[in-house]
Write a protein that holds these residues in place. Structure first.
Motif, PDB file in Angstrom:
ATOM      1  N   HIS A 318       0.831  -1.208   0.000  1.00 22.49           N
ATOM      2  CA  HIS A 318       0.000   0.000   0.000  1.00 22.49           C
ATOM      3  C   HIS A 318       0.862   1.253   0.000  1.00 22.49           C
ATOM      4  CE1 HIS A 318      -2.443   3.203   2.002  1.00 22.49           C
ATOM      5  NE2 HIS A 318      -3.263   2.839   1.035  1.00 22.49           N
ATOM      6  N   GLU A 394      -7.895  -3.656  10.047  1.00 21.63           N
ATOM      7  CA  GLU A 394      -8.968  -2.663   9.916  1.00 21.63           C
ATOM      8  C   GLU A 394      -8.402  -1.288   9.581  1.00 21.63           C
ATOM      9  OE1 GLU A 394     -12.224  -3.251   9.794  1.00 21.63           O
ATOM     10  OE2 GLU A 394     -11.575  -5.348   9.877  1.00 21.63           O
ATOM     11  N   LYS A 397      -7.584  -1.249   5.958  1.00 27.98           N
ATOM     12  CA  LYS A 397      -8.810  -1.137   5.164  1.00 27.98           C
ATOM     13  C   LYS A 397      -9.289   0.314   5.108  1.00 27.98           C
ATOM     14  CE  LYS A 397     -10.575  -5.827   6.036  1.00 27.98           C
ATOM     15  NZ  LYS A 397     -11.613  -6.624   6.738  1.00 27.98           N
ATOM     16  N   GLU A 398      -9.190   1.023   6.229  1.00 27.22           N
ATOM     17  CA  GLU A 398      -9.604   2.435   6.254  1.00 27.22           C
ATOM     18  C   GLU A 398      -8.697   3.284   5.366  1.00 27.22           C
ATOM     19  OE1 GLU A 398     -12.354   3.787   7.636  1.00 27.22           O
ATOM     20  OE2 GLU A 398     -12.855   1.659   7.930  1.00 27.22           O
ATOM     21  N   LEU A 400      -7.190   2.298   2.715  1.00 26.33           N
ATOM     22  CA  LEU A 400      -7.503   1.974   1.330  1.00 26.33           C
ATOM     23  C   LEU A 400      -8.731   2.732   0.821  1.00 26.33           C
ATOM     24  CD1 LEU A 400      -6.780  -1.860   1.457  1.00 26.33           C
ATOM     25  CD2 LEU A 400      -5.694  -0.241  -0.118  1.00 26.33           C
ATOM     26  N   LYS A 401      -9.567   3.184   1.726  1.00 22.54           N
ATOM     27  CA  LYS A 401     -10.756   3.938   1.331  1.00 22.54           C
ATOM     28  C   LYS A 401     -10.433   5.396   0.998  1.00 22.54           C
ATOM     29  CE  LYS A 401     -13.841   1.199   4.298  1.00 22.54           C
ATOM     30  NZ  LYS A 401     -14.717   1.253   5.500  1.00 22.54           N
ATOM     31  N   LYS A 402      -9.271   5.858   1.461  1.00 23.66           N
ATOM     32  CA  LYS A 402      -8.930   7.273   1.300  1.00 23.66           C
ATOM     33  C   LYS A 402      -8.235   7.510  -0.045  1.00 23.66           C
ATOM     34  CE  LYS A 402      -8.338   7.960   6.283  1.00 23.66           C
ATOM     35  NZ  LYS A 402      -9.546   8.793   6.461  1.00 23.66           N
TER      36      LYS A 402
END
Length: 482
Positions: A318, A394, A397-398, A400-402
């Motif tokens: 990432h 988690e 995952k957060e 990755l949303k940004k």
């Protein structure tokens, strides 16, 4: 009455812990630095911890009056904290202490370009090593002396990161020995990258350029008993080894703009893509042989898919996406998340080791190190179960949303007095704690030991606070009078 007390409590807390004066915080930082440089430093470097009476310095594997640690926490992280303190305050005391720590690393740099976990400056101990300084003096053949550099536990990586940050201070522009050591270290690290982008755990020179580039595969069979095979040349992800390498390479690129560092970090990302195991376990192993099969390392590290290093690999992929914008680094993540979802233990934790293809959690028996499926009698020196993985998954995952642009913007230094003040405010609690727990002599005590980790933690917090207060200007002054 209860309502009145509830309203009063925040005011009492504020009165007890007002915003510390930056000058007071800086004085505490200087006192701590004086204690470390005058009482604890050996050739400018530092052990990991010391006895309360200062009679011994300690590293992971040694106790001595003359030993320093390269493995964090020790010389590398103390040195980096001193660099940050100098940048925050402009006080020359921190710069001189950082330079001294840098000279210690230059002095004990191995002839292969990296570092060991520790160095004892006692004469008899130094005779066992072949150092870069000896090569420069004409002593070029190591003979039986040790000269192999290690990337295990963030040793060579943290040394190079500290020297990198130190060398790029304007005041160190003319420090020739520092720059030469840094260049030699970075050159040797890049030479230790395999053609597929992976790195070994240890290296003594350039790797074989003809090593094949292969995708990860399950071995047809693997020994259930520890085979005592030499694993230090294998591709190693254990303990975030390659994550730290990528972080170093990206920072080197950021500071130097040399394309070779960005290219090497991308190449490491390509290795992570190759190293993802096929279904039914699309995670990652701790270490792979040169045929890209999971293999044993130490007697408690079997061939497996790992619940620990798989996460650090995903985080690094990432990170590479955020820096480069290349979405190929994100493609392995959905399958890896799905594997994690089916691999959680009943209590929400994750096993460190999952058996190849069956995905059964693997454990060891205390003392005998028999490989078993039962977790009833585990050795206590190693994390065979991991309780923070779920939280960190988690968090990823957060992220990755940004949007990528938002993540890049958050990395930039504050640009306004308000944002600098916000940084100072965020460090208030930790700064107050540092001031409260500092001894009159200037150190922090944990039980009967002085630990370098505490120096690093508290100096980092106080540096953030002082720099934020200094650059916060009027906005910080207004915050003080509230």
């Amino acid at each position: 009455m209860k309502k009145f007390l509830c309203l009063l409590l925040p005011l009492v807390a504020l009165a007890a812990d007002p915003l510390p004066e930056p000058a007071v915080v800086t004085a505490a930082m200087k006192k701590a630095t004086s204690f470390y440089t005058e009482k604890l430093a050996v050739h400018g470097g530092y052990a990991s911890s010391w006895t309360k009476d200062l009679s011994l310095g300690m590293t992971e594997h040694k106790k001595s009056k003359t030993v320093i640690s390269i493995q964090p926490h020790g010389t590398t992280t103390v040195g980096l904290a001193l660099v940050k303190a100098y940048q925050a305050t402009g006080d020359a005391q921190f710069l001189e202490a950082a330079k001294a720590a840098g000279r210690a690393l230059v002095e004990c740099q191995l002839s292969s370009g990296g570092w060991e976990s520790a160095m004892d400056f006692a004469e008899e101990s130094m005779k066992r090593y072949h150092l870069r300084q000896q090569v420069l003096a004409g002593d070029k053949e190591p003979g039986k002396r040790h000269y192999q550099s290690t990337l295990d536990d963030n040793k060579t990586q943290s040394a190079l990161l500290f020297l990198l940050e130190l060398a790029h201070l304007p005041e160190c522009k003319e420090e020739t020995a520092l720059h030469d050591s840094l260049k030699a270290g970075l050159d040797s690290l890049l030479a230790a990258q395999y053609p597929n982008g992976g790195f070994p755990q240890q290296y003594a020179g350039p790797v074989d350029a003809s090593t094949p580039v292969l995708k990860a595969a399950y071995p047809k069979a693997w020994p259930r008993e520890f085979p005592k095979e030499n694993y230090v040349g294998f591709y190693t992800l254990n303990d975030g080894n390659m994550q730290k390498i990528v972080q170093l390479l990206l920072r080197a690129y950021e500071l130097t703009q040399e394309e070779r560092f960005l290219s090497a970090s991308k190449k490491a990302g390509d290795f992570f893509i190759l190293a993802q195991m096929p279904e039914p376990q699309p995670g990652w192993a701790q270490q792979y042989n040169l045929q890209m099969e999971p293999v044993w390392a130490r007697k408690f590290e079997p061939p497996c898919v790992t619940g620990g290093e798989s996460l650090s690999t995903m985080e690094t992929l990432h990170e590479l996406y955020v820096v480069t914008g290349d979405e190929k680094y994100l493609k392995p993540l959905p399958a890896a998340f799905a594997w994690y979802e089916k691999s959680a233990l009943p209590d929400g934790q994750y096993a460190r080791f999952y058996e190849l293809q069956t995905n059964k959690p693997l454990y060891f028996v205390k003392d005998t190190y028999e490989l078993v499926y039962d977790d009833g009698n585990l050795p206590t020196h190693y994390g065979f179960k991991l309780d923070t993985v779920g939280r960190d998954l988690e968090r990823l995952k957060e992220l990755l949303k940004k949007p990528r642009e938002e993540l890049l913007a958050k990395r930039a230094a504050p640009t306004t007095e308000k944002s600098w003040t916000s940084r100072a405010k965020g460090a208030v609690d930790k700064t107050v704690q540092a001031l409260k727990t500092q001894t009159p002599e200037g150190y922090w005590l944990k039980g009967d030991e002085i630990e370098a980790a505490d120096f690093v933690k508290h100096m980092q917090a106080m540096s953030l606070y002082v720099e934020g207060a200094r650059k916060g200007g009027e906005a910080f002054e207004k915050l003080k009078v509230r």
